[in-house]
Each structure stands twice: as structure tokens, then as C-alpha cells.
Design an enzyme around this catalytic site. Structure first.
Site, PDB file in Angstrom:
ATOM      1  N   GLU A   4      -2.972   7.412   6.874  1.00 35.79           N
ATOM      2  CA  GLU A   4      -1.590   7.596   7.319  1.00 35.79           C
ATOM      3  C   GLU A   4      -0.695   8.142   6.206  1.00 35.79           C
ATOM      4  O   GLU A   4       0.219   7.442   5.724  1.00 35.79           O
ATOM      5  CB  GLU A   4      -1.048   6.298   7.898  1.00 35.79           C
ATOM      6  N   ARG A   6       0.855  -1.189   0.000  1.00 36.24           N
ATOM      7  CA  ARG A   6       0.000   0.000   0.000  1.00 36.24           C
ATOM      8  C   ARG A   6       0.887   1.235   0.000  1.00 36.24           C
ATOM      9  O   ARG A   6       2.087   1.147   0.192  1.00 36.24           O
ATOM     10  CB  ARG A   6      -0.944   0.002   1.204  1.00 36.24           C
ATOM     11  N   GLU A  19      -6.832   4.844  15.598  1.00 42.48           N
ATOM     12  CA  GLU A  19      -6.486   3.429  15.788  1.00 42.48           C
ATOM     13  C   GLU A  19      -5.823   3.288  17.152  1.00 42.48           C
ATOM     14  O   GLU A  19      -4.738   3.828  17.377  1.00 42.48           O
ATOM     15  CB  GLU A  19      -5.530   2.961  14.690  1.00 42.48           C
TER      16      GLU A  19
HETATM   17  C1  GAL Z   1      -1.665   1.360  10.921  1.00 36.10           C
HETATM   18  C2  GAL Z   1      -2.550   1.419   9.700  1.00 36.10           C
HETATM   19  C3  GAL Z   1      -3.606   0.347   9.698  1.00 36.10           C
HETATM   20  C4  GAL Z   1      -2.994  -0.962  10.007  1.00 36.10           C
HETATM   21  C5  GAL Z   1      -2.271  -0.909  11.315  1.00 36.10           C
HETATM   22  C6  GAL Z   1      -1.608  -2.198  11.650  1.00 36.10           C
HETATM   23  O1  GAL Z   1      -0.453   1.995  10.709  1.00 36.10           O
HETATM   24  O2  GAL Z   1      -3.188   2.673   9.590  1.00 36.10           O
HETATM   25  O3  GAL Z   1      -4.201   0.311   8.426  1.00 36.10           O
HETATM   26  O4  GAL Z   1      -2.121  -1.281   8.979  1.00 36.10           O
HETATM   27  O5  GAL Z   1      -1.280   0.084  11.255  1.00 36.10           O
HETATM   28  O6  GAL Z   1      -0.534  -2.501  10.798  1.00 36.10           O
END
Ligand code: GAL
Length: 683
Positions: free
Chosen positions: A151, A112, A316
Site C-alpha cells: 500500500e 509502519r 485484500e
Molecule cells: C490494509 C493493509 C493490511 C492491513 C489491513 C487492515 O490497509 O494493507 O496490511 O493493515 O489494511 O488494517
């Protein structure tokens, strides 16, 4: 009024991926979420194909069906633009949208964030998917706001595609006007680097011997930041055409080479951060030495988020073990740690916390990045803990909108952060001092803010802080020095560390006596300097009988001018007797110049001698292993005490307060169990 970050509610949420699960599971998932207090889901950030499966063919049914279920169940939704993962049809047809490594090799489909911000095709297709999504899904009642991309600058924050070189030229033409000016700013007389045609200018590519032109790399970093901001603004401008009253625009994460403050000002209603403190216990990425802050160190990132939006969100929040199938292994949070880390976020100003993720993915590289549920949907300890967290968070409703209360600040600016990344001399002192100041403030229970010296910061903004540390601004301008002088003259105490003010805005060294632009402000003259040689042993400083250990570097100082006073001298090696600390009285305040970088001990001594350590000592005593954070609103203070240890801790409340979780009055000695937290409203 927006549904989150509104000064009224504390809201829990989770990241959900309807495209990862059979549709038959959606309704029950949402019902279970609501059952444990989760009121919002974030969706769609990697799902471009579900909306545009083939170029120009838009199909909205998939997310319409999901939003129907959300609306029926009363679940609110943060919808995302899907630009972090361009579809295979897109990158195959338009390879120019791909980012490249420093050798120009394109990053191919399969991960990604492999696109670049400057490809005109990618900008056009991103604008179109944003517009189509916003126009179609924006009016839905359950959609309460938007996340742009995912991000920005994560995975990589350097860009080497041809589109980037072309855009870099344009950026430089606008900045410098002429090649003569560019050549001057980049010091191209050194090693015959002079440019004679704009076509000769590229993003910094592979060079011999790790050598780069630092002035060029500094501008390259500014360019990357401007590119990411431009990409966010492109999307924000579109989204804003379709917002219903109260809807918001945000993005998540704090990553390098990006002026997050300016991006937020230009494009967002507030920032959201992604908090994974479990990395502190991981196997490969963030190994810590003894005496480190471990998971508590994430409070530093939360302090960064707060410097952007006083009340921010966590998009998150850790809810399970970490790990891709290739790296980043970290264990499952122990019982209580999810609660601890949620409260850590809230203590620093987060009024919205969204767990990553609802159920652990059964496919792809993130099969070990666990969510609240494991692969099956069985009830587990973590979902029960979410339910408990919700009960606590409900009791904190009155804290929503309260601001973190600090009287000490560390001043930062992006020019110096980026210079420290490219310059090892600067980097070493900066890293040492930033870590030391934060740790000393944490261990002494001295709430600390980060403040960014942006174009909009004023001396009045700084005036709310009794003491401001500006550890190593090697880059200094006359305007910034003037602003700092106004802060000091009005009564502020400003502390510089070594190596301040020896570069101009391009990173070229100045030829005035050091410390250049701040010589007058600090009453300091620096006839000699060196980093501490490996064979120098322990270099000590005597400050009125208190011994400090110099760290990394020594500027040898003379006091110069009327208000200047030599406060401390080096007491070892050939520096013995040379000045190590100068104070300069100016108006109502004082500027300080310390000739070294800080370590935890010297940072603590500064906090103590300047009279700002442990400001809440009259209210509470607590062990150094617990964090104290204070949020205040309408004259009421809320103390957050967080126990990061796996053993119990004793605290003592010297004045009565109310334990907000229970509503009961508390005072005197209290026990906090392993990972336990308490929030006390002071009476
Ligand atoms: C974050 C990201 C999520 C997921 C998570 C765990 O950096 O925004 O999409 O990838 O980490 O790897």
C-alpha cells in the site's frame, strides 16, 4: 501465462503471515485453505527481519522452510518485498530514512510506512533486500509473482523529510530549468515569495493561517507521486531480472497523491486493490447519511481499479470485522456479505480475490482486524462461507477475462484531482459531482467507467463511449482541449460542469474569457459566476420543462458561435433567465456545458436526456437497491445482480439466460434473498 489474471481462471487466495504462528501450524493451515478452495497465499510484506535480521546478514531459512511446506502441499505463493516496515536496526542507525510531519518531527519506529522514498540510504537498502529476496526466493516453483512493498502512500501520503526537500529541488530543477521559470509558474510575485537560490526551496512546511502557495503544493503533489513511482520502479526493475516465465509484479491498494496509472504502466503487470466495504457500517471513519450507497459505494473504488487494469486483482478482501485497537471499528460481516463483496469485486473485473487474512492476529494494533478464522483455529461461519464462495466462483470460470461493459464514462485526470484536494472551491464542486454521477449511474443501472486523461489516452479510446462526463476540469491545456474536440467531432457527446478551464497547468488562473481553452469547443461564454450563497435557497434550472436543482455553484452562460444553443436557463433568484446549459453541435457530436455541479437528480436527468440511462432495460428490471454490472467476452454478456439489502429483492429477466451458479436456464421473475447475488449468462 501468469497463474492469476490470465483470462482463464478465477482464483481465490488469502494473506498469510507465517511469522505470526508456530511453524507447526503451517501445514494444517495450508491444507485447510486448499480444502475451501484457496489456491494462493500472499506472504512476507512486513517481514524484513526474517531475511535480514542484522545489517548485511542475510538468512533465508525461515521462508525456505515455509516455501518447502507450500510446495509439498501444492500452495502457490505471492512473495512481497518487505519495504513497508524498515527494521529497528535500520531506522536507529540511519534516522534520515524516516518520514517527518509538516513540522519536521521524525516518525519513529513502532508503526509502519514511516520511511521516505527519497533517502539514498533507504533506496540502497531497499534495493538490496529486494535483490536478495528475488534472487533467492524467485526461482522457487511455488512463487508465482511479487507484490512490491505494501500500500504505497497508505498511512500518510505527504513527505517532509530533509531527503524530500533535496529531491524536490532536483525535481523542480529538471522541470523548470531555472528559478525564473519556477517563480513564474508558482506566481511568487504574490506576497513576496520569490526564490533567489535553489537552497531556499523546501517541501511546503508549516506556514501561518493555513495559507499555502497552491501552485507549489500542486507541484509538491506531483513530486510525491513521482517519488512513489520511482520507488516502485526501483524494485520492479530488480524483480524483473529474476522472474520465471509467467511470474508477475504487482502492488496493492489505491492511495492518494500517486498516479497509479503511470506507476502500473512503468512497473506492474496489473494493479491489485484492497477492498473493505464494511467501513460503510463502521463507528468512526466513514459515517454515511441516509440514502447513501453504503457498502455499494466500494464499487466506485473498484471502478477506479478497473480504469487502471481492466482485469485486476483484490489483494485484500474483507473477511471479518474491522478494527485497530485505536480506531476503525466495524462489525463482523453478516451471513452472505463476504460473498456479496467478493462478487462485487468480480462484477467489476477482478479475476483474483485474496482474503485479508487467514487467521486474526493475536498481537499488535490489528487484533480486531478479523480474518477468516478468529484467534483460535476453530471452524466458523466465515470459513464455511469461503467454501460456498469457492463453489460459486468455480462456476464463473468462463467469465475470466471478460471486460466490464459501459457506454458512459467519467473522465478524470490527476492534475485536477490534486488541484481539487488543495482548492476548496474546486474541491466542493468536484466532490459533489463525482458522488452524484456515480450514484445516479448506480441507481439507474447504467454501467459507468472511469477513464483517465493520461499522456497515452487517444480520442479513439474515448470513442467507445457514447457519453463522457468531464465534470470540472478547472485545469485545462490546449492539447487536452484538442483531444476532446476530436472525440466530439467524431460523434461523441461530452458534458462539462461548471468551473471548467479557468486554470493553466500550474493552477494559475487564465485571463481569457471563460471557459478559456474550451470556449470554442463548448460554444459557451461565461460573463458571470458565483458559488451558491447559503442564503440563496433552492436555485432551480428549467430544461425544457424539466426542473433541476443547481448544486454548489452557478456559471451564468451565453451561447456563442454557430452550433451553440441555449438549452436550459436558471429559474430562480437573480439568475432567473440566465443560461444554465449550452450545447454545441460540432462535427458528428455535441459538447455540453452545464453551469453547475451535479446532484443525483440532475445527473440522472442528463443520463436520461442523452439517451444512455438503463441500457439493459430490455433484458432485466430490478430495484434501485440492487446493483447491475455487466461483463462481456467474445460477444457473450454476463449480468451480475447484487442485492445489498438485508431483505429479499425481486428481479425480472425479460430474456432467458443461464444462472451460472446452477447451470440452469432462468427467465421471468426471480427472488434474491438478503445479500444474495446471481450471475446470468445471456442467451
Ligand atoms: C490494509 C493493509 C493490511 C492491513 C489491513 C487492515 O490497509 O494493507 O496490511 O493493515 O489494511 O488494517
Amino acid at each position: 501465462m501468469s497463474e492469476i489474471i490470465n483470462g482463464k481462471n478465477m482464483v481465490l487466495s488469502t494473506c498469510y503471515y507465517p511469522e505470526h504462528w508456530p511453524e507447526t501450524m503451517w501445514r494444517e493451515d495450508l491444507q485447510r485453505m486448499l480444502g475451501v478452495g484457496i489456491e494462493v497465499v500472499r506472504i512476507a510484506e512486513f517481514a524484513w527481519n526474517k531475511i535480514e535480521p542484522h545489517e548485511g546478514k542475510f538468512t533465508y531459512e525461515f521462508f525456505d522452510r515455509f516455501l518447502d511446506v507450500a510446495e509439498e502441499e501444492g500452495m502457490k505463493v505471492i512473495f512481497c518485498t518487505p519495504t513497508a516496515t524498515p527494521p529497528a536496526w535500520l531506522t536507529h542507525k540511519y534516522p534520515e530514512v524516516l518520514n517527518a510531519n509538516i513540522d519536521g518531527v521524525l516518525y519513529r519506529h513502532g508503526a509502519r510506512r514511516h520511511y521516505n522514498y527519497n533517502s539514498p540510504v533507504y533506496q540502497e537498502l531497499s534495493a538490496r533486500i529486494t535483490e536478495k529476496s528475488a534472487a533467492h526466493y524467485g526461482p522457487r516453483k511455488c512463487v508465482i509473482g511479487w507484490q512490491i512493498d505494501n500500500e504505497l502512500n497508505c498511512e500518510t501520503n505527504i513527505f517532509y523529510s530533509m531527503s524530500d526537500s533535496i529531491a524536490f529541488r532536483k525535481f523542480l530543477q529538471e522541470k523548470y530549468g531555472s528559478l525564473d521559470e519556477l517563480n513564474r509558474a508558482w506566481g511568487t510575485n504574490f506576497w513576496n515569495q520569490t526564490y533567489t537560490d535553489w537552497e531556499e526551496v523546501f517541501v511546503p512546511q508549516t506556514t501561518l493561517s493555513d495559507s499555502t502557495n497552491p501552485h507549489r503544493v500542486l507541484d509538491f503533489t506531483r513530486f510525491i507521486s513521482a517519488s512513489a513511482r520511482g520507488f516502485a520502479k526501483l524494485q520492479s526493475d530488480i524483480l524483473r531480472k529474476y522472474l520465471k516465465s509467467g511470474d508477475f509484479v504487482t502492488t496493492n491498494g489505491l492511495f492518494g497523491n500517486l498516479d497509479n496509472h503511470k506507476m502500473t504502466e512503468e512497473s506492474l503487470d496489473f494493479i491489485t486493490y484492497d477492498s473493505y466495504p464494511n467501513f460503510a457500517f463502521g463507528l468512526d471513519m466513514f459515517q454515511e447519511g441516509p440514502g447513501e450507497l453504503k457498502d455499494r459505494k466500494w464499487s466506485r473504488n473498484l471502478t477506479e481499479a478497473r480504469s487502471i487494469s481492466a482485469n485486476f486483482g483484490i489483494m485484500e478482501q474483507q473477511s471479518g470485522a474491522n478494527g485497530w485497537n485505536t480506531r476503525m471499528e466495524a462489525p463482523t460481516p453478516r451471513p452472505g456479505q463476504m460473498s456479496l463483496w467478493t462478487l462485487q469485486s468480480i462484477a467489476h473485473g477482478a479475476d483474483f480475490v485474496s482474503y485479508f487474512r487467514w487467521r486474526t492476529c493475536i498481537m499488535g494494533t490489528e487484533i480486531y482486524w478479523h480474518g477468516i478464522l478468529d484467534y483460535s483455529s476453530r471452524e466458523n461461519r466465515r470459513i464455511r462461507e469461503v467454501g460456498d464462495i469457492h463453489k460459486k466462483v468455480k462456476q464463473l470460470t468462463e467469465v475470466a477475462g471478460a471486460k466490464y461493459a459501459a457506454k458512459v464514462a467519467v473522465l478524470k485526470d490527476y492534475d485536477n484531482i490534486w488541484d481539487a484536494n488543495l482548492d476548496v472551491w474546486h474541491g466542493r464542486v468536484e466532490q459533489a459531482s463525482q458522488k452524484a454521477l456515480f450514484t445516479a449511474a448506480q441507481l439507474s443501472h447504467t454501467p459507468l467507467d472511469y477513464v483517465y486523461l493520461t499522456e497515452t489516452l487517444t480520442a479513439e479510446d474515448l470513442a467507445q463511449y457514447t457519453v463522457v462526463f468531464y465534470p470540472h476540469p478547472t485545469i485545462m491545456t490546449a492539447e487536452r482541449a484538442a483531444l476532446l474536440e476530436t472525440y466530439v467531432a467524431a460523434g461523441g457527446q461530452l458534458v462539462f460542469g461548471c468551473r471548467s478551464a479557468y486554470k493553466d497547468i500550474s493552477g494559475l488562473c487564465v485571463m481569457e474569457d471563460l471557459p478559456g481553452q474550451i470556449a470554442k469547443l463548448t460554444g459557451t461564454d461565461i460573463p458571470e459566476f458565483s458559488f451558491i450563497a447559503p442564503d440563496a435557497g433552492r436555485v432551480t434550472v428549467d430544461w425544457d420543462g424539466t426542473e433541476l436543482e443547481a448544486n454548489v455553484f452557478t456559471d451564468l452562460l451565453d451561447a456563442s458561435g454557430e452550433g451553440a444553443k441555449l438549452e436550459a436557463v436558471y429559474s430562480s433568484d437573480y439568475y432567473a433567465g440566465s443560461g444554465a446549459l449550452v450545447s454545441n453541435a460540432l462535427g458528428q457530436g455535441k459538447a455540453w456545458y452545464y453551469g453547475s455541479a451535479f446532484n443525483v437528480d440532475s445527473a440522472r436527468v442528463f443520463l436520461e436526456k442523452l439517451g444512455v440511462a438503463s441500457p439493459y432495460g430490455d433484458w432485466i428490471t430490478l430495484p434501485a437497491t440492487c446493483e447491475l454490472a455487466v461483463r462481456a467476452k467474445d460477444g457473450v454478456s454476463y449480468l451480475f445482480v447484487l442485492n445489498y439489502e438485508k431483505t429479499a429483492a425481486e428481479i425480472e429477466l425479460k430474456q432467458a439466460g443461464v444462472n451460472l451458479y446452477t447451470g440452469q436456464k432462468v427467465s421471468g421473475k426471480l427472488q434474491l434473498g438478503a445479500y444474495e447475488t446471481i450471475v446470468i449468462k445471456m442467451l
